[in-house]
Design a protein around this motif. Structure first.
Motif, PDB file in Angstrom:
ATOM      1  N   UNK A   1     -93.588 -48.272 -63.248  1.00  0.00           N
ATOM      2  CA  UNK A   1     -93.783 -46.214 -64.116  1.00  0.00           C
ATOM      3  C   UNK A   1     -95.052 -46.865 -64.737  1.00  0.00           C
ATOM      4  N   UNK A   2     -95.648 -47.832 -63.916  1.00  0.00           N
ATOM      5  CA  UNK A   2     -96.749 -48.505 -65.060  1.00  0.00           C
ATOM      6  C   UNK A   2     -98.382 -47.278 -64.508  1.00  0.00           C
ATOM      7  N   UNK A   3     -99.368 -47.937 -65.170  1.00  0.00           N
ATOM      8  CA  UNK A   3    -100.686 -47.035 -64.832  1.00  0.00           C
ATOM      9  C   UNK A   3    -101.366 -47.592 -63.679  1.00  0.00           C
ATOM     10  N   UNK A   4    -101.038 -48.511 -62.913  1.00  0.00           N
ATOM     11  CA  UNK A   4    -102.270 -49.239 -62.451  1.00  0.00           C
ATOM     12  C   UNK A   4    -101.149 -48.804 -60.827  1.00  0.00           C
TER      13      UNK A   4
ATOM     14  N   UNK B   1     -93.650 -39.235 -56.585  1.00  0.00           N
ATOM     15  CA  UNK B   1     -94.518 -38.548 -56.883  1.00  0.00           C
ATOM     16  C   UNK B   1     -94.519 -38.229 -58.570  1.00  0.00           C
ATOM     17  N   UNK B   2     -95.498 -38.923 -59.350  1.00  0.00           N
ATOM     18  CA  UNK B   2     -95.033 -38.842 -60.848  1.00  0.00           C
ATOM     19  C   UNK B   2     -95.829 -37.087 -61.344  1.00  0.00           C
ATOM     20  N   UNK B   3     -95.742 -37.025 -60.740  1.00  0.00           N
ATOM     21  CA  UNK B   3     -95.627 -34.813 -61.271  1.00  0.00           C
ATOM     22  C   UNK B   3     -95.423 -34.317 -60.226  1.00  0.00           C
ATOM     23  N   UNK B   4     -94.631 -33.163 -60.784  1.00  0.00           N
ATOM     24  CA  UNK B   4     -93.618 -31.681 -59.702  1.00  0.00           C
ATOM     25  C   UNK B   4     -92.886 -32.088 -59.407  1.00  0.00           C
ATOM     26  N   UNK B   5     -91.573 -32.069 -58.343  1.00  0.00           N
ATOM     27  CA  UNK B   5     -90.478 -32.028 -57.874  1.00  0.00           C
ATOM     28  C   UNK B   5     -90.509 -31.732 -56.302  1.00  0.00           C
TER      29      UNK B   5
ATOM     30  N   UNK C   1     -92.396 -46.242 -58.233  1.00  0.00           N
ATOM     31  CA  UNK C   1     -91.291 -46.923 -57.675  1.00  0.00           C
ATOM     32  C   UNK C   1     -90.211 -46.532 -58.569  1.00  0.00           C
ATOM     33  N   UNK C   2     -89.133 -46.682 -57.795  1.00  0.00           N
ATOM     34  CA  UNK C   2     -87.366 -46.210 -58.238  1.00  0.00           C
ATOM     35  C   UNK C   2     -86.837 -47.715 -57.431  1.00  0.00           C
TER      36      UNK C   2
END
Length: 688
Positions: A155-158, A179-183, A219-220
């Motif tokens: 969950x990094x900024x790079x 996507x880090x935003x939304x769902x 990524x997970x």
């Protein structure tokens, strides 16, 4: 479930609760959720303002509001995602509050802040909370620090492809790109092998940017066959926080939920208590106010992990309302007015079991591609324990511009088995003609033995794909449903000119043939079953002798039309009475609903189609109307079988067109072009 918790009052928020009660609300959404919010507003004596794009001028949510304001053209980015347009609608109508619903801008802190700056009450969490949870990456880091277990991942900024690729190697495959935003499954891809990663990153980033305006990815590690379980939490501005139980949302396709229920058949009291406490821990970390959902996954080993917090009302909130007897939108309104939670934790009572199915405009027979078109007929089921949340009525138009969710049908009963049975019957009595939907598919999911047994996971639909897409077998060798559909179409066509049905002996048999669509028959009707033909001979007023030819077998039946009321007929087929609803949606295209199944019959001229004779064997057509998102090849390129050629977007989804064989590409459209269904997008001519 008797957890009670208090927390310090939240820090000063930029959103000021309405001091004198909300009087008029802008519902900044569309479809079924806009209609649902308006229903509670009417019950509370609150006036409503609908907003609409050019595509929604005649939509149901516009008709049901007290007032409606146009906010822009059809593309969501120029209408429903425009904060200035929404605020202008509130100011023009004198509205003092705004409810975002779910989707669109519901989880954008910018909207909440803009409402506060304009003196409008935002009905939702504080913008600080939305900002914290608007990034799934930031949410993961915050929850890990609080001791809530999170799925191993990155969950990094790079965000360069190189950085994400390196992180993927450390995590290992298979993994999930999110996507880090939304769902709602937007910007999400499963990557099973390293060679799939580059394309998944590109597609997920592009889809996330289009849907949420933010292409940041995380990524997970992909957990094999988990269950998806979420807890509804509510907090107020006085520091009180409670949960309203869990919802199981494991039946998913493309990371989009289809069926949700409560309580989860997987949880015993001990595990439920542990997961509820984790959800409350999340709420305390955020000093949460208003409605929120803490999403968790449960592994087959019964280990749970935090996924995310949805800082809004959920699509599946009706099942919680059915088992608790509470109106969650009313609670949202009261908390936005600065009032305390209506109940303490120990006052919440759960009764029975509730289950919900989402009705989408999509075609299960064509890989669930979104469908569009006019709603020729919409009828909702009714009865004790049933609830329908719909955003359509007869005569509405389902467009390509928005999410294909049309309605939700829910059932509530004392037990899970009874609730499933009620929901299956309700879907059988739901009529949607003119637009293909997943209604019949949902019934097959509900009644699948593994679903009935409660053995669920997010891989359920994929594991049972072949049997779920296959229609139920015909009973007793005689397809009464098909025969009824044929009879309705044929008898009604006798009064209209029809080239293949012309006859000079009115008492002679009328024959029409039906064949599978995939075979592209040269004459007769087409239907999704084995080849059929029918001889229909009048024997008296509304009485016929029908001979149905099924391959080499012939089935004879005596048919009487005993009643007719508009599109509804009552037929008696060899003493078997049935109700049939039939409409000619387009010229020589009949939609027939009989015994809970929908049949589409299309007559085909015996004359060769000019377009077909001009179409090359390598022509690739658009499976749905939409917009070309990206062309991945150039004119004259040589491609191999399976290579991605272009990406077509419609209804917030992307569909990749791939080469059916090796060959040379000839393009017909470019990026940004709008295309109708069946348009020839490109040709792949075999080399040599």
């Amino acid at each position: 479930m008797t957890h009670t918790t208090t927390r310090p009052a939240p820090a000063q928020s930029r959103v000021t609760p309405s001091a004198h009660g909300i009087r008029k609300v802008v519902v900044a959404n569309r479809g079924e959720i806009a209609c649902r919010i308006m229903r509670t507003c009417r019950a509370m004596g609150i006036a409503t303002v609908a907003v609409y794009s050019d595509a929604d001028l005649r939509a149901r949510h516009v008709r049901e509001a007290d007032e409606a304001i146009r906010i822009g053209p059809a593309p969501a980015g120029e209408s429903y995602l425009s904060i200035p347009a929404l605020l202008a609608a509130a100011q023009r109508t004198g509205a003092d509050a705004l409810h975002p619903g779910y989707g669109f801008l519901s989880e954008r802190a910018e909207l909440a802040i803009a409402c506060c700056d304009a003196g409008i009450t935002f009905i939702g969490p504080r913008p600080e909370t939305i900002s914290q949870m608007g990034s799934k990456s930031a949410a993961r880091r915050l929850m890990a620090a609080a001791g809530v277990p999170v799925v191993p991942g990155y969950d990094g900024d790079a965000q360069s492809d190189a950085a994400l690729t390196a992180a993927a190697r450390r995590i290992g495959f298979p993994l999930l790109v999110k996507a880090s935003a939304g769902g709602g499954g937007r910007g999400m891809r499963i990557v099973r092998e390293p060679r799939e990663l580059a394309e998944a990153l590109m597609a997920a980033r592009r889809e996330a940017q289009a849907a949420f305006g933010d292409g940041t990815l995380l990524l997970e590690k992909l957990i094999a066959e988990p269950r998806h379980i979420e807890f509804q939490i509510f907090g107020d501005t006085q520091g009180n926080l409670i949960h309203l139980g869990e919802r199981e949302c494991s039946i998913q396709r493309r990371h989009q939920k289809l069926i949700e229920e409560t309580p989860s058949p997987a949880l015993d009291p001990e595990l439920r208590a542990q997961m509820a406490e984790a959800a409350l821990t999340v709420g305390r970390q955020l000093a949460y106010s208003n409605a929120g959902t803490v999403e968790l996954i449960l592994t087959p080993e019964r280990q749970f992990y935090f996924l995310e917090v949805n800082t809004r009302l959920q699509v599946e909130h009706p099942v919680t309302e059915l088992v608790t007897g509470l109106d969650l939108v009313r609670w949202q309104m009261l908390i936005a007015e600065g009032r305390p939670l209506p109940l303490r934790q120990d006052e919440v009572v759960w009764q029975g079991h509730a289950i919900e199915a989402r009705l989408y405009a999509e075609d299960p027979a064509s890989d669930f591609l979104p469908a569009s078109g006019p709603v020729a007929l919409w009828r909702e089921p009714f009865g004790e324990g049933l609830r329908v949340d719909a955003g359509i009525t007869s005569g509405d138009e389902v467009t390509i511009h928005y999410d294909p969710l049309l309605a939700k049908v829910s059932a509530h009963a004392p037990t899970r088995d009874e609730a499933i049975r009620q929901l299956d019957a309700a879907l059988a009595h739901t009529t949607l003609l003119g637009v293909r939907s997943n209604g019949d598919y949902l019934r097959r999911v509900l009644t699948h033995p593994e679903h009935l047994a409660g053995r669920l996971s997010t891989a359920f639909l994929a594991a049972h794909d072949a049997e779920l897409r296959r229609p139920a077998p015909v009973a007793d060798g005689l397809a009464d449903d098909w025969l009824a559909a044929l009879i309705v179409a044929l008898t009604r066509q006798q009064a209209t000119p029809m080239p293949a049905a012309w006859r000079n002996n009115l008492n002679g048999p009328l024959r029409q043939s039906f064949s599978p669509l995939a075979f592209q028959p040269d004459t007769g009707y087409s239907a999704g079953t084995s080849p059929l033909a029918v001889d229909l001979t009048p024997e008296g007023p509304e009485t016929y002798r029908a001979v149905m030819l099924d391959g080499v077998l012939a089935h004879e039946a005596h048919v009487v039309i005993v009643a007719q009321d508009g599109p509804d007929l009552t037929l008696v087929v060899d003493g078997h009475q049935m109700s049939v609803t039939a409409l000619e949606v387009a010229r020589h295209e009949w939609w027939v609903r009989a015994r809970g199944q929908t049949t589409v019959l299309r007559w085909r001229s015996p004359l060769p189609a000019a377009e077909a004779s001009m179409q090359s064997a390598g022509a690739l057509t658009a499976p749905m109307p939409g917009q070309i998102i990206r062309v991945l090849v150039k004119e004259g390129d040589t491609v191999h079988a399976g290579d991605p050629l272009l990406v077509l977007g419609a209804m917030k989804m992307e569909h990749t067109i791939r080469a059916p064989h090796a060959g040379i590409v000839r393009l017909h459209y470019q990026t940004g072009d709008q295309v109708p269904a069946a348009a020839i997008l490109l040709d792949v001519t075999p080399a040599g």
